[in-house]
Design a protein around this motif. Structure first.
Motif, PDB file in Angstrom:
ATOM      1  N   ILE A  59      19.328  -5.817 -55.075  1.00 34.88           N
ATOM      2  CA  ILE A  59      18.189  -6.100 -54.188  1.00 34.88           C
ATOM      3  C   ILE A  59      17.166  -4.976 -54.314  1.00 34.88           C
ATOM      4  CG2 ILE A  59      17.465  -6.227 -51.759  1.00 34.88           C
ATOM      5  CD1 ILE A  59      20.084  -7.592 -51.105  1.00 34.88           C
ATOM      6  N   GLN A  60      17.655  -3.739 -54.301  1.00 26.99           N
ATOM      7  CA  GLN A  60      16.740  -2.593 -54.372  1.00 26.99           C
ATOM      8  C   GLN A  60      16.089  -2.493 -55.760  1.00 26.99           C
ATOM      9  OE1 GLN A  60      19.935   0.009 -53.023  1.00 26.99           O
ATOM     10  NE2 GLN A  60      18.573   0.758 -51.419  1.00 26.99           N
ATOM     11  N   ALA A  85      14.298   0.517 -49.262  1.00 29.39           N
ATOM     12  CA  ALA A  85      14.982   1.453 -48.367  1.00 29.39           C
ATOM     13  C   ALA A  85      16.364   0.942 -47.972  1.00 29.39           C
ATOM     14  CB  ALA A  85      14.142   1.676 -47.120  1.00 29.39           C
ATOM     15  N   GLY A  86      16.685  -0.292 -48.338  1.00 32.51           N
ATOM     16  CA  GLY A  86      18.046  -0.796 -48.126  1.00 32.51           C
ATOM     17  C   GLY A  86      18.224  -1.648 -46.884  1.00 32.51           C
ATOM     18  N   GLY A  87      17.126  -2.063 -46.223  1.00 36.58           N
ATOM     19  CA  GLY A  87      17.237  -2.870 -45.003  1.00 36.58           C
ATOM     20  C   GLY A  87      17.957  -4.188 -45.246  1.00 36.58           C
ATOM     21  N   LEU A  88      17.491  -4.928 -46.246  1.00 36.27           N
ATOM     22  CA  LEU A  88      18.098  -6.222 -46.554  1.00 36.27           C
ATOM     23  C   LEU A  88      19.521  -6.025 -47.079  1.00 36.27           C
ATOM     24  CD1 LEU A  88      17.735  -9.270 -46.809  1.00 36.27           C
ATOM     25  CD2 LEU A  88      16.739  -8.919 -49.070  1.00 36.27           C
ATOM     26  N   ILE A 103      24.138 -11.402 -54.588  1.00 37.44           N
ATOM     27  CA  ILE A 103      22.791 -10.962 -54.176  1.00 37.44           C
ATOM     28  C   ILE A 103      22.668  -9.455 -54.376  1.00 37.44           C
ATOM     29  CG2 ILE A 103      21.161 -10.788 -52.245  1.00 37.44           C
ATOM     30  CD1 ILE A 103      22.346 -13.313 -51.075  1.00 37.44           C
ATOM     31  N   LEU A 104      23.748  -8.743 -54.026  1.00 35.14           N
ATOM     32  CA  LEU A 104      23.730  -7.286 -54.166  1.00 35.14           C
ATOM     33  C   LEU A 104      23.953  -6.850 -55.607  1.00 35.14           C
ATOM     34  CD1 LEU A 104      25.953  -6.448 -51.075  1.00 35.14           C
ATOM     35  CD2 LEU A 104      23.535  -5.884 -51.302  1.00 35.14           C
ATOM     36  N   GLY A 105      24.412  -7.798 -56.437  1.00 37.52           N
ATOM     37  CA  GLY A 105      24.693  -7.466 -57.831  1.00 37.52           C
ATOM     38  C   GLY A 105      26.110  -6.952 -58.016  1.00 37.52           C
ATOM     39  N   ILE A 132      12.931  -9.537 -45.355  1.00 37.60           N
ATOM     40  CA  ILE A 132      12.479 -10.838 -45.847  1.00 37.60           C
ATOM     41  C   ILE A 132      13.070 -11.133 -47.226  1.00 37.60           C
ATOM     42  CG2 ILE A 132      10.401 -12.023 -46.715  1.00 37.60           C
ATOM     43  CD1 ILE A 132       8.896 -10.697 -44.401  1.00 37.60           C
ATOM     44  N   ILE A 133      13.503 -12.381 -47.404  1.00 40.88           N
ATOM     45  CA  ILE A 133      13.983 -12.812 -48.730  1.00 40.88           C
ATOM     46  C   ILE A 133      12.759 -13.200 -49.557  1.00 40.88           C
ATOM     47  CG2 ILE A 133      15.269 -14.640 -49.929  1.00 40.88           C
ATOM     48  CD1 ILE A 133      17.205 -13.006 -48.443  1.00 40.88           C
TER      49      ILE A 133
END
Ligand code: GDP
Length: 484
Positions: free
Chosen positions: A138-139, A163-166, A463-465, A416-417
């Motif tokens: 995601i990042q 920043a890692g929120g999602l 999603i995170l890989g 947000i996605i």
């Protein structure tokens, strides 16, 4: 997985990180195990005493020269080493800030390649940061989105992602599912401990809460979609109602052609604009007219109708200084069949009104069937009196747009996605969790329930890989630019 332990198998990559072309300064990046030795060979620091025992310090900028194999000076540069693991890629890295001329950049890059570096693939620096565990997928994707962010909203949303929120929301969800899986496993393997394991009723209850969180998150994909390009918005109406004037008023610039001869805006004109922080992709369309149009204008009209259909928001403009025309009603009927958001704008409110929208908008006049139809069509559609000429009513229009797109559930400052891939994976997780809920209700055996929970866990991991195939990772990073 690239790690710092198997240095021999990892190549040292280099690329120009700044855009191509002539500029004051260009930055060349290097990353990999040979970074320090290459820099030592080609960079001569000035006024810095370095010996074998006291090499260049990490994270300190040095002034000096880059030399070729004949010890000829290529350029005067600034150079910084960033030793592993405290670097972007978690590997030994360096940046050379040289002069921005094409020949200079090519010569410095050439020297790096001659000394053992290889040219980086697009996104390879970020891919290494991901593979070395410094950032999740995601990042990593947020890095790319941040570079290509075209408006403040997109920039802020991707910064939060970076920043890692999602990521932390997804990680928390996975953690919770993992706990349920462990509990189910425990009660299958050791039925005598069933009391200690959380029972299925508790899992079902917690799962309901998690489902709500994930569903809210999935709903942000709608905002995420338009955050990058802007809400596709079409200004629709018959000729001369003031569409171009409205476009100009919103843009506060004279981009669209304003004229008194109907049918001048033959094609469409699109501009990006921010309305109360919401990015809008605003298109002024050709006036829609029923009769007597030439071929060129007909093309424009067809395009306007198609555009209205594909737009998220339609601003339907009427001229209330004139009687409503059959064209107006014809457009209303066309819009009626479209399920996009609409705002009716009663323009030219600065002139004496000839058409009372309020009367038109009720079914009180049964002799006139058009009036009755109208009331059904736009009963719940916001209707605002404006004057594109004086600016009256524009603030109300902006407030209405804001209300439409920033709902109570989804604040524009939420996580947000923004990626279609993430949305699809999130939907998979939601559907698997729903299945698990149903299975619990139906009293399906626990090992079957755990299959659904595991599928949700895996989808969120993708999603995170964390559970993603190499070819997908390659594909994602291939979309990056070189040097990032
Ligand atoms: P379009 O064909 O729908 O794009 O209409 P235009 O924007 O070209 O406007 C047609 C005419 O109406 C021009 O003479 C404008 O100056 C005039 N007009 C547009 N909006 C207003 C308004 O709010 N008040 C007045 N008085 N005239 C307007």
């Amino acid at each position: 997985m690239l790690t710092n332990n198997n240095d021999n198998t990892i190549n040292t990559i280099t690329a120009v990180a700044t855009p191509p072309g002539v500029g004051a300064v260009a930055i060349i990046r290097i990353s990999g195990p040979k970074t320090n030795s290459i820099i030592k060979k080609i960079f001569i620091p000035k006024k810095a005493k370095t010996t074998k025992k006291t090499p260049l310090k990490s994270h300190k900028m040095y002034y000096g020269t880059i030399i070729d194999e004949n010890h000829q000076i290529i350029d005067e540069v600034m150079c910084v080493l960033m030793n592993k693991p405290h670097s972007y890629t978690c590997e030994d890295t360096a940046e050379i800030h040289c002069h921005g001329g094409l020949a200079t950049v090519a010569a410095v890059l050439g020297t790096l390649l001659e000394n053992g570096a290889t040219l980086a693939q697009p996104g390879e620096f970020t891919k290494r940061a991901f593979l070395n565990g410094r950032i999740d997928l995601i990042q990593a994707e947020a890095v790319m989105e941040l570079i290509s962010a075209k408006n403040n909203l997109a920039r802020r949303a991707t910064l939060r992602k970076l920043a890692g929120g999602l990521s932390s929301k997804i990680k928390q969800a996975r953690q919770q599912i993992l706990l349920w899986l462990a509990n189910i496993e425990l009660s299958i393997d050791y039925p005598e401990h069933e009391e200690e394991a959380s029972n299925l009723a508790t899992i079902q209850q917690d799962c309901g809460v998690l489902l709500q969180t994930l569903t809210n998150l999935a709903a942000t994909a709608n905002i995420g979609n338009f955050i990058k390009t802007g809400v596709p918005t079409a200004i629709i109406g018959k000729p001369n109602v003031g569409k171009s004037s409205l476009m100009n008023a919103i843009l506060q610039a004279e981009r669209a052609i304003v004229t008194e001869i109907p049918g001048t805006t033959r094609d469409t004109l699109t501009e990006n604009v921010s309305v109360r922080n919401i990015p809008i992709q605003l298109t002024d369309t050709a006036g829609i007219r029923q009769n007597k149009v030439d071929k060129v204008e007909q093309l424009g009209i067809d395009r306007s109708l198609a555009l209205a259909e594909s737009s998220e928001l339609v601003l339907f403009v009427l001229d209330i200084s004139e009687q409503l025309q059959p064209e107006d009603t014809a457009i209303m009927h066309l819009l009626q069949n479209q399920d996009n958001k609409k705002i009716i704008l009663l323009n030219k409110a600065d002139l004496p009104p000839k058409c009372e929208w309020e009367n038109f908008n009720t079914s009180e006049n049964p002799e006139n069937p058009e009036n009755s139809n109208k009331s059904n069509i736009f009963q719940n559609t916001p209707t605002i009196k404006i004057s594109a000429k004086t600016g009256t009513g524009l603030n109300e229009l902006y407030a209405t747009i804001e209300k439409m797109f920033v709902s109570e559930n989804i604040a524009i400052d939420d996580d947000i996605i923004t990626k279609e891939r993430d949305k699809l994976l999130l939907q998979t997780a939601i559907s698997q969790l729903n299945t698990a809920m149903t299975e619990i209700t139906q009293g399906v055996p626990e090992d079957i329930i755990s299959i659904s929970l595991r599928a949700a866990y895996i989808a969120l991991g993708e999603i995170l890989g964390e559970t993603v195939a190499d070819d997908i990772v390659d594909k994602i990073f291939a979309e990056f630019c070189v040097g990032k």
